[in-house]
Motif scaffolding. Structure first.
Motif, short mmCIF file in Angstrom:
data_model
loop_
_atom_site.label_atom_id
_atom_site.label_comp_id
_atom_site.label_asym_id
_atom_site.label_seq_id
_atom_site.Cartn_x
_atom_site.Cartn_y
_atom_site.Cartn_z
N LEU A 1 -7.31 15.59 3.51
CA LEU A 1 -7.61 14.48 2.52
C LEU A 1 -6.17 13.77 2.34
O LEU A 1 -5.29 14.22 1.99
CB LEU A 1 -7.79 15.50 1.05
N ILE A 2 -6.68 12.40 2.41
CA ILE A 2 -5.51 11.37 2.21
C ILE A 2 -5.95 10.16 1.38
O ILE A 2 -7.20 9.96 1.62
CB ILE A 2 -4.99 10.67 3.58
N ARG A 3 -5.25 9.91 0.45
CA ARG A 3 -5.43 8.78 -0.35
C ARG A 3 -4.43 7.60 -0.19
O ARG A 3 -3.30 7.93 0.13
CB ARG A 3 -5.06 9.20 -1.82
N VAL A 4 -5.20 6.50 0.01
CA VAL A 4 -4.56 5.18 0.00
C VAL A 4 -4.66 4.22 -1.08
O VAL A 4 -5.50 3.94 -1.70
CB VAL A 4 -4.93 4.39 1.44
N ASP A 5 -3.41 3.87 -1.74
CA ASP A 5 -3.51 3.00 -2.88
C ASP A 5 -3.08 1.53 -2.57
O ASP A 5 -2.14 1.42 -1.78
CB ASP A 5 -2.49 3.57 -3.98
N PHE A 6 -3.95 0.41 -2.59
CA PHE A 6 -3.55 -1.04 -2.35
C PHE A 6 -3.00 -1.57 -3.51
O PHE A 6 -4.17 -1.40 -4.53
CB PHE A 6 -4.76 -1.64 -1.65
N ASN A 7 -2.04 -2.24 -3.64
CA ASN A 7 -1.73 -3.00 -4.70
C ASN A 7 -1.73 -4.33 -4.45
O ASN A 7 -1.11 -5.03 -3.37
CB ASN A 7 -0.26 -2.63 -5.14
N LEU A 8 -2.66 -5.34 -4.91
CA LEU A 8 -2.95 -6.61 -4.51
C LEU A 8 -2.80 -7.52 -5.71
O LEU A 8 -3.43 -7.32 -6.81
CB LEU A 8 -4.51 -6.83 -3.94
N GLY A 9 -2.26 -8.58 -5.46
CA GLY A 9 -2.06 -9.75 -6.18
C GLY A 9 -3.32 -10.28 -6.75
O GLY A 9 -4.29 -10.15 -5.94
N PHE A 10 -3.80 -10.92 -7.96
CA PHE A 10 -4.71 -11.17 -8.33
C PHE A 10 -5.48 -12.40 -7.91
O PHE A 10 -6.74 -13.03 -7.72
CB PHE A 10 -4.96 -11.51 -9.92
N TYR B 1 0.89 -1.05 0.04
CA TYR B 1 0.08 0.02 0.09
C TYR B 1 0.81 1.29 0.04
O TYR B 1 2.02 1.22 0.43
CB TYR B 1 -1.03 -0.03 1.13
N LYS B 2 0.26 2.17 -0.58
CA LYS B 2 1.02 3.66 -0.62
C LYS B 2 0.10 4.68 -0.09
O LYS B 2 -1.19 4.63 -0.43
CB LYS B 2 1.37 3.88 -2.09
N VAL B 3 0.63 5.79 0.88
CA VAL B 3 -0.43 6.52 1.44
C VAL B 3 0.15 7.96 0.81
O VAL B 3 1.50 8.27 0.70
CB VAL B 3 -0.22 6.69 2.90
N THR B 4 -0.81 8.73 0.27
CA THR B 4 -0.46 9.92 -0.09
C THR B 4 -1.53 11.22 0.41
O THR B 4 -2.56 10.98 0.48
CB THR B 4 -0.78 10.11 -1.80
N GLU B 5 -0.72 12.16 1.23
CA GLU B 5 -1.21 13.17 1.88
C GLU B 5 -1.64 14.25 0.65
O GLU B 5 -0.68 15.06 0.28
CB GLU B 5 -0.80 13.76 3.05
N ILE B 6 -2.99 14.45 0.35
CA ILE B 6 -3.12 15.51 -0.72
C ILE B 6 -3.64 16.81 -0.21
O ILE B 6 -3.04 17.82 -0.71
CB ILE B 6 -4.42 15.19 -1.74
N ILE B 7 -4.30 16.86 1.06
CA ILE B 7 -4.19 18.18 1.58
C ILE B 7 -4.12 17.86 3.18
O ILE B 7 -4.59 16.97 3.76
CB ILE B 7 -5.79 18.53 1.67
N LYS B 8 -3.20 18.68 3.82
CA LYS B 8 -2.70 18.30 5.11
C LYS B 8 -3.96 18.35 6.05
O LYS B 8 -4.62 19.31 6.25
CB LYS B 8 -1.65 19.60 5.40
N ASP B 9 -3.86 17.24 6.95
CA ASP B 9 -4.86 17.02 7.87
C ASP B 9 -6.30 17.12 7.19
O ASP B 9 -7.47 17.17 8.02
CB ASP B 9 -4.82 17.95 8.99
#
Length: 658
Positions: free
Chosen positions: A540-549, A530-538
């Motif tokens: 808006l946060i985006r979490v990307d999950f990379n999962l095998g099929f 998984y990868k966490v990206t803070e788009i707006i401080k405190d």
């Protein structure tokens, strides 16, 4: 490839060889129960040309089709250690050739259709051995009873049962070899069938020798129908274990086929029916009479294991199909801790009722032989097509792969031509099942594509200011402390327009923290990142999950783990923002918002789009809900309906009158 998968494929162990026997050879291993019986026919006088030609064709089919194509060649095409037609498609998908989706869908559907005919024919062929002692016995209820028990125990997993599979299959293959040697020693002449001349002679022989002519290939093909399972289950056993154990399996299979042939040659001029009125099967007839009861029990156990392997394979196939957007979302259970093992209730009972329908329709294994093989040869042809592009992708020299693929195209289309004659005699059953599955997969994949094309994405940067202000606007009642949206947007700086419409317009939703979660299904089977990206401080946060099929999509548990790690690292504060609750360190509430599309009446679609999209929404009603598919707790989920407008109509010209 991960280190564990690399070790699995580069090493072999005694345990690994035994597991291979128990898991993957059930289908191909039980073929001696019905192949020679199908080739000879019940009412045609046995002659040495037919017997020698038949067993010669079996020998060369197992050598060319199973050994060279699957064991040596196709097993090399692994996707991070995993095999099977969808794993192969996931590999060649990188070539960006769009139409390769067609052989993948046809092959996967044909393999599933084969899963409906294999358990009935294997179990029926084994149980019918009892007729030698009870000629008038109706075996249909016994077969259905065995199938019911088999499909019922699937929900408990095969971890414990699997421990018994390997020893039983070891006994089965040993029995095949010993019985074969027992008959061959009575007639060594049968060994000359290794000469391919006898195979050729049978194919071009006149009706006096071979009533089937070229079409005898339709029955010979039954000896290799389990070859696709060798490839599909590669991830469970390992390439080296499969290749080494195949040597033993092939020797015992051939010994038994040659043994049955030796027995038949000793009874030239008579029919199978006259040799065994109650059970005219050369497999049982070639046994010593005193051994037949033991043979029937061992054969029935082996047939059940053969069925088990195909059922487990069907679960894996559907799971991969869902991840590749070929199949609607269905409930998946994980009955044991064994990696990759799963149970899909809807598919389990769909297969069971399909098997019961086959048993009730055909009643006897000899009639099922006509339905068997037509679907699986389609799967093999599709694997050959995908394998061709895999070899191109691996930069194999053209003068190597072109003749190789050409040989297999000729062989497999010959088998297809021979199997086509089975269509009216029962082949239509599995073909109808395969076509139905192709339609479901094709509609689902195409509808997902159409839906994606009409999903409008917007830049998050354009809405940062309004989201920040909304988060602190006390005039709007707070909707949730943490508001979570699932998104299909592949880019971090984009989001679906409907998500912002839900937050800002549908009913303004004030939250202290907004979360966007994206699930990316990878082309490899086992990975959880998984990868966490803070788009707006405190805010808006985006979490990307990379999962095998092949990984379970348990977003509820995974997201909690991500939040827990972020709190531990001091990246986020999840305590409630209400003063009284904050003072007492009470965790704020999390609310998931999922969007459910429906087809808008304003859509102006082409006729084929109407059929596809209406079928898609009908199938969607029968499939698993979005919260179920993502493994979310329904108590914390809000479903919002959004109209899906395809080809919105042009503006309507109207005239205003006073």
């Amino acid at each position: 490839m991960s280190a564990s998968n690399q070790n699995l494929h580069s090493k072999w162990t005694i345990g690994g060889l035994l597991v291979s026997l128990g898991i993957i050879y059930g289908d191909i291993g039980t073929s001696p129960l019905y192949v020679m019986k199908a080739i000879i026919g019940l009412n045609f006088a046995i002659n040495s040309d037919l017997v020698l030609g038949g067993v010669s064709l079996v020998f060369w089919t197992l050598t060319l089709q199973t050994t060279i194509k699957y064991v040596l060649l196709t097993l090399s095409a692994d996707n991070h250690g995993e095999g099977g037609i969808f794993a192969l498609y996931a590999l060649v998908k990188r070539t960006k050739i769009k139409w390769l989706i067609v052989p993948a869908i046809i092959g996967g559907s044909a393999l599933l259709a084969d899963g409906i005919i294999t358990p009935p024919i294997s179990v029926s062929s084994a149980v019918e051995g009892v007729k030698a002692f009870y000629p008038e016995l109706n075996t249909v209820p016994i077969v259905i009873g065995i199938l019911f028990v088999l499909f019922t125990i699937q929900q408990f997993g095969t971890k414990l049962v699997g421990k018994f599979f390997s020893p039983v299959m070891l006994v089965w293959f040993a029995m095949l070899g010993i019985l074969g040697v027992y008959q061959i020693t009575e007639n060594f002449e049968v060994l000359k069938a290794i000469n391919p001349y006898y195979a050729y002679h049978l194919l071009v022989a006149d009706e006096g020798i071979n009533p089937e002519g070229f079409f005898v290939l339709g029955f010979v093909f039954l000896c290799t129908t389990g070859a696709e399972a060798l490839y599909s289950d590669m991830g469970h056993c390992g390439r080296k274990n499969i290749r080494i154990s195949w040597i033993f399996v092939k020797i015992t299979l051939l010994l038994n086929y040659f043994g049955q042939a030796a027995y038949l040659m000793q009874h030239e001029g008579v029919t199978l029916n006259s040799l065994g009125q109650s059970n005219p099967n050369p497999f049982y007839l070639s046994m010593p009479e005193w051994f037949q009861p033991f043979g029937i029990v061992i054969a029935t156990l082996a047939a059940v294991i053969a069925s088990q392997a195909l059922i487990s394979g069907s679960f894996t196939l559907i799971n991969e199909a869902m991840r590749l957007n070929f199949w609607p979302k269905v409930k998946i259970k994980y009955p044991t801790e064994l990696k990759g093992q799963m149970y899909i209730p809807s598919i389990n009972w769909l297969l069971f009722f399909g098997c019961v329908g086959i048993v009730l329709h055909f009643k006897e294994s000899s009639k099922m032989e006509h339905a068997y093989g037509l679907a699986i040869i389609l799967c093999m042809i599709m694997t050959t097509i995908l394998l061709n592009y895999y070899l191109i992708m691996k930069r194999v020299k053209w003068y190597f792969y072109v003749p190789l693929i050409a040989i297999y195209i000729v062989i497999e289309f010959s088998f297809l031509a021979a199997n086509i004659t089975k269509f009216s005699e029962g082949g239509y059953v599995t073909l109808i099942i395969a076509v139905a599955l192709i339609l479901v997969m094709g509609i689902w994949f195409r509808a997902k594509k159409i839906s994606k094309n009409y999903t409008k994405m917007v830049k998050i940067d354009d809405y940062k200011k309004v989201l920040q202000e909304l988060s602190t606007d006390l005039s709007i009642p707070k909707y949730a402390t943490h508001l979570v949206y699932m998104t299909n947007a592949g880019r971090v700086d984009e989001i679906e327009e409907k998500v912002l419409y839900s937050i800002l317009q549908k009913r303004p939703k004030r939250a202290d923290l907004y979360w966007f979660i994206h699930v990316n299904i990878l082309n490899e089977p086992y990975k959880t990142e998984y990868k966490v990206t803070e788009i707006i401080k405190d805010d808006l946060i985006r979490v990307d999950f990379n999962l095998g099929f092949r990984e379970p999509t348990k977003i509820n548990i995974m997201f909690k783990e991500v939040v827990k790690n972020m709190v531990k690292n001091g990246e986020v504060d999840i305590t409630s923002r209400y003063e009284s609750l904050n003072r007492n360190n009470i965790i704020g509430d999390f609310k998931f918002v999922l969007s459910e599309k429906f087809l808008s009446n304003d859509s102006d679609m082409l006729w084929y789009e109407k059929i596809i999209m209406n079928s898609y929404f009908l199938i969607k009603k029968l499939s698993l809900s979005e919260e179920g598919a993502f493994g979310l707790d329904s108590s914390s989920v809000k479903i919002e309906k959004f109209p899906m407008v395809l080809h919105p109509p042009e503006s309507i010209c109207m005239k205003r009158i006073e």
